[in-house]
Write a protein that holds these residues in place. Structure first.
Motif, PDB file in Angstrom:
ATOM      1  N   GLY A   1     -72.221 -26.749  73.553  1.00 24.78           N
ATOM      2  CA  GLY A   1     -73.051 -27.830  74.069  1.00 24.78           C
ATOM      3  C   GLY A   1     -72.667 -28.310  75.454  1.00 24.78           C
ATOM      4  N   LEU A   2     -71.677 -27.687  76.071  1.00 22.15           N
ATOM      5  CA  LEU A   2     -71.222 -28.157  77.379  1.00 22.15           C
ATOM      6  C   LEU A   2     -71.988 -27.467  78.506  1.00 22.15           C
ATOM      7  CD1 LEU A   2     -67.351 -28.141  76.757  1.00 22.15           C
ATOM      8  CD2 LEU A   2     -68.972 -30.043  76.475  1.00 22.15           C
ATOM      9  N   GLY A   3     -72.107 -28.176  79.609  1.00 20.48           N
ATOM     10  CA  GLY A   3     -72.758 -27.617  80.786  1.00 20.48           C
ATOM     11  C   GLY A   3     -71.793 -26.768  81.602  1.00 20.48           C
ATOM     12  N   GLU A   4     -72.338 -26.066  82.598  1.00 19.05           N
ATOM     13  CA  GLU A   4     -71.520 -25.187  83.442  1.00 19.05           C
ATOM     14  C   GLU A   4     -70.400 -25.947  84.148  1.00 19.05           C
ATOM     15  OE1 GLU A   4     -71.202 -21.848  83.916  1.00 19.05           O
ATOM     16  OE2 GLU A   4     -72.491 -21.799  82.152  1.00 19.05           O
ATOM     17  N   GLU A   5     -70.709 -27.154  84.606  1.00 24.41           N
ATOM     18  CA  GLU A   5     -69.697 -27.940  85.309  1.00 24.41           C
ATOM     19  C   GLU A   5     -68.524 -28.272  84.383  1.00 24.41           C
ATOM     20  OE1 GLU A   5     -69.495 -32.302  87.343  1.00 24.41           O
ATOM     21  OE2 GLU A   5     -71.263 -31.090  87.801  1.00 24.41           O
ATOM     22  N   GLU A   6     -68.832 -28.655  83.151  1.00 29.15           N
ATOM     23  CA  GLU A   6     -67.762 -28.982  82.194  1.00 29.15           C
ATOM     24  C   GLU A   6     -66.991 -27.707  81.802  1.00 29.15           C
ATOM     25  OE1 GLU A   6     -69.269 -32.731  79.615  1.00 29.15           O
ATOM     26  OE2 GLU A   6     -70.482 -30.893  79.453  1.00 29.15           O
ATOM     27  N   LEU A   7     -67.684 -26.598  81.664  1.00 30.71           N
ATOM     28  CA  LEU A   7     -67.001 -25.349  81.332  1.00 30.71           C
ATOM     29  C   LEU A   7     -66.076 -24.911  82.465  1.00 30.71           C
ATOM     30  CD1 LEU A   7     -69.934 -23.426  79.604  1.00 30.71           C
ATOM     31  CD2 LEU A   7     -67.912 -24.398  78.492  1.00 30.71           C
ATOM     32  N   ASP A   8     -66.532 -25.067  83.699  1.00 29.04           N
ATOM     33  CA  ASP A   8     -65.676 -24.759  84.850  1.00 29.04           C
ATOM     34  C   ASP A   8     -64.447 -25.659  84.865  1.00 29.04           C
ATOM     35  OD1 ASP A   8     -67.412 -22.783  85.663  1.00 29.04           O
ATOM     36  OD2 ASP A   8     -68.385 -24.030  87.197  1.00 29.04           O
ATOM     37  N   LEU A   9     -64.661 -26.942  84.572  1.00 25.65           N
ATOM     38  CA  LEU A   9     -63.554 -27.895  84.523  1.00 25.65           C
ATOM     39  C   LEU A   9     -62.546 -27.488  83.445  1.00 25.65           C
ATOM     40  CD1 LEU A   9     -62.241 -30.569  85.401  1.00 25.65           C
ATOM     41  CD2 LEU A   9     -63.716 -31.710  83.728  1.00 25.65           C
ATOM     42  N   LEU A  10     -63.053 -27.125  82.274  1.00 27.36           N
ATOM     43  CA  LEU A  10     -62.149 -26.703  81.193  1.00 27.36           C
ATOM     44  C   LEU A  10     -61.403 -25.419  81.542  1.00 27.36           C
ATOM     45  CD1 LEU A  10     -64.186 -27.506  77.967  1.00 27.36           C
ATOM     46  CD2 LEU A  10     -62.107 -28.620  78.789  1.00 27.36           C
ATOM     47  N   GLU A  11     -62.068 -24.517  82.247  1.00 24.57           N
ATOM     48  CA  GLU A  11     -61.402 -23.282  82.660  1.00 24.57           C
ATOM     49  C   GLU A  11     -60.241 -23.592  83.602  1.00 24.57           C
ATOM     50  OE1 GLU A  11     -64.040 -20.452  84.453  1.00 24.57           O
ATOM     51  OE2 GLU A  11     -62.645 -18.819  84.142  1.00 24.57           O
ATOM     52  N   ARG A  12     -60.477 -24.495  84.540  1.00 17.08           N
ATOM     53  CA  ARG A  12     -59.396 -24.881  85.473  1.00 17.08           C
ATOM     54  C   ARG A  12     -58.296 -25.641  84.728  1.00 17.08           C
ATOM     55  NH1 ARG A  12     -63.745 -26.673  88.541  1.00 17.08           N
ATOM     56  NH2 ARG A  12     -62.941 -28.795  88.505  1.00 17.08           N
ATOM     57  N   ALA A  13     -58.702 -26.543  83.825  1.00 17.26           N
ATOM     58  CA  ALA A  13     -57.714 -27.322  83.056  1.00 17.26           C
ATOM     59  C   ALA A  13     -56.882 -26.401  82.163  1.00 17.26           C
ATOM     60  CB  ALA A  13     -58.416 -28.387  82.213  1.00 17.26           C
ATOM     61  N   THR A  14     -57.503 -25.372  81.612  1.00 21.01           N
ATOM     62  CA  THR A  14     -56.771 -24.419  80.770  1.00 21.01           C
ATOM     63  C   THR A  14     -55.651 -23.756  81.563  1.00 21.01           C
ATOM     64  OG1 THR A  14     -58.714 -24.025  79.392  1.00 21.01           O
ATOM     65  CG2 THR A  14     -57.006 -22.332  79.363  1.00 21.01           C
ATOM     66  N   ALA A  15     -55.963 -23.373  82.795  1.00 24.19           N
ATOM     67  CA  ALA A  15     -54.935 -22.743  83.640  1.00 24.19           C
ATOM     68  C   ALA A  15     -53.783 -23.718  83.894  1.00 24.19           C
ATOM     69  CB  ALA A  15     -55.555 -22.259  84.955  1.00 24.19           C
ATOM     70  N   VAL A  16     -54.112 -24.972  84.171  1.00 21.71           N
ATOM     71  CA  VAL A  16     -53.070 -25.974  84.433  1.00 21.71           C
ATOM     72  C   VAL A  16     -52.256 -26.238  83.167  1.00 21.71           C
ATOM     73  CG1 VAL A  16     -52.639 -28.374  85.076  1.00 21.71           C
ATOM     74  CG2 VAL A  16     -54.375 -27.053  86.304  1.00 21.71           C
ATOM     75  N   LEU A  17     -52.935 -26.421  82.027  1.00 17.72           N
ATOM     76  CA  LEU A  17     -52.224 -26.697  80.776  1.00 17.72           C
ATOM     77  C   LEU A  17     -51.334 -25.523  80.365  1.00 17.72           C
ATOM     78  CD1 LEU A  17     -55.073 -28.462  78.780  1.00 17.72           C
ATOM     79  CD2 LEU A  17     -52.966 -29.507  79.665  1.00 17.72           C
ATOM     80  N   THR A  18     -51.821 -24.318  80.587  1.00 16.29           N
ATOM     81  CA  THR A  18     -51.009 -23.139  80.272  1.00 16.29           C
ATOM     82  C   THR A  18     -49.758 -23.128  81.147  1.00 16.29           C
ATOM     83  OG1 THR A  18     -52.965 -21.892  79.602  1.00 16.29           O
ATOM     84  CG2 THR A  18     -51.001 -20.612  80.187  1.00 16.29           C
ATOM     85  N   ARG A  19     -49.934 -23.431  82.425  1.00 15.79           N
ATOM     86  CA  ARG A  19     -48.781 -23.475  83.343  1.00 15.79           C
ATOM     87  C   ARG A  19     -47.782 -24.547  82.906  1.00 15.79           C
ATOM     88  NH1 ARG A  19     -51.270 -24.356  88.251  1.00 15.79           N
ATOM     89  NH2 ARG A  19     -50.693 -26.528  88.216  1.00 15.79           N
ATOM     90  N   ILE A  20     -48.282 -25.722  82.540  1.00 12.57           N
ATOM     91  CA  ILE A  20     -47.399 -26.800  82.080  1.00 12.57           C
ATOM     92  C   ILE A  20     -46.666 -26.372  80.806  1.00 12.57           C
ATOM     93  CG2 ILE A  20     -47.365 -29.119  81.069  1.00 12.57           C
ATOM     94  CD1 ILE A  20     -49.647 -29.826  83.043  1.00 12.57           C
ATOM     95  N   GLY A  21     -47.396 -25.731  79.887  1.00 13.22           N
ATOM     96  CA  GLY A  21     -46.800 -25.307  78.627  1.00 13.22           C
ATOM     97  C   GLY A  21     -45.738 -24.241  78.786  1.00 13.22           C
ATOM     98  N   GLN A  22     -45.800 -23.484  79.861  1.00 14.98           N
ATOM     99  CA  GLN A  22     -44.831 -22.409  80.087  1.00 14.98           C
ATOM    100  C   GLN A  22     -43.611 -22.872  80.862  1.00 14.98           C
ATOM    101  OE1 GLN A  22     -47.463 -19.548  81.891  1.00 14.98           O
ATOM    102  NE2 GLN A  22     -47.950 -18.608  79.932  1.00 14.98           N
ATOM    103  N   GLN A  23     -43.612 -24.119  81.308  1.00 10.56           N
ATOM    104  CA  GLN A  23     -42.458 -24.622  82.073  1.00 10.56           C
ATOM    105  C   GLN A  23     -41.304 -24.931  81.163  1.00 10.56           C
ATOM    106  OE1 GLN A  23     -43.999 -27.981  84.237  1.00 10.56           O
ATOM    107  NE2 GLN A  23     -44.934 -26.692  85.789  1.00 10.56           N
TER     108      GLN A  23
END
Length: 157
Positions: free
Chosen positions: A135-157
């Motif tokens: 149900g999410l729009g392209e803008e929200e999906l793009d945001l989640l894609e970027r947030a996923t990269a950041v969260l993954t980086r934080i989780g690997q620290q």
């Protein structure tokens, strides 16, 4: 968005006196959001395997481990892990093999049934998440894609 302890969300600027992103508040909101998603994903599985056993299955998915190593990783006592491994062995999810380097120790390894349980859980978790992304729009999906990269980086620290 601000997330309360009960998981309710409110839009930014709705709190009195909040003039901008506050790092502590963001850290709290982010932590709670991750906990809510993790909890929902964990319990949305139709698997009959309890979550603590699923956690063990994921840990030995790539590499067998001793019960002691599993207890340390799960932060539970050795007797509690022994009970967990015993129950999993009875259910056919794991089996014990002799440790190749230490004849006094055993390794816990996956069985085919354990692999099927992992596949079932991963499939149901991915399906649950994909259904909620629908149900999410392209803008929200793009945001989640970027947030996923950041969260993954934080989780690997």
């Amino acid at each position: 968005m601000s997330i309360g302890e009960d998981g309710s969300a409110s839009e930014p600027g709705t709190k009195q006196g909040r003039s901008g992103p506050d790092r502590t508040e963001l850290a709290n909101d982010l932590r709670l959001a991750c906990q809510i998603i993790a909890r929902r994903v964990r319990f949305e599985s139709p698997s009959k395997v309890p979550p603590h056993q699923i956690s063990v299955l994921f840990k030995i998915r790539r590499e067998p481990r001793t019960p002691g190593a599993l207890a340390d990783e799960e932060r539970i006592s050795a007797p509690a892990m022994t009970r967990t491994v015993n129950a999993m062995a009875e259910a056919g999810l794991v089996r014990r093999i002799k440790h190749p380097d230490d004849s006094r120790s055993v390794l816990v390894v996956l069985t085919d049934e354990g692999r099927r349980a992992i596949d079932e859980v991963l499939d149901s978790r991915d399906t649950w998440m994909a259904r909620h992304l629908d149900g999410l729009g392209e803008e929200e999906l793009d945001l989640l894609e970027r947030a996923t990269a950041v969260l993954t980086r934080i989780g690997q620290q």
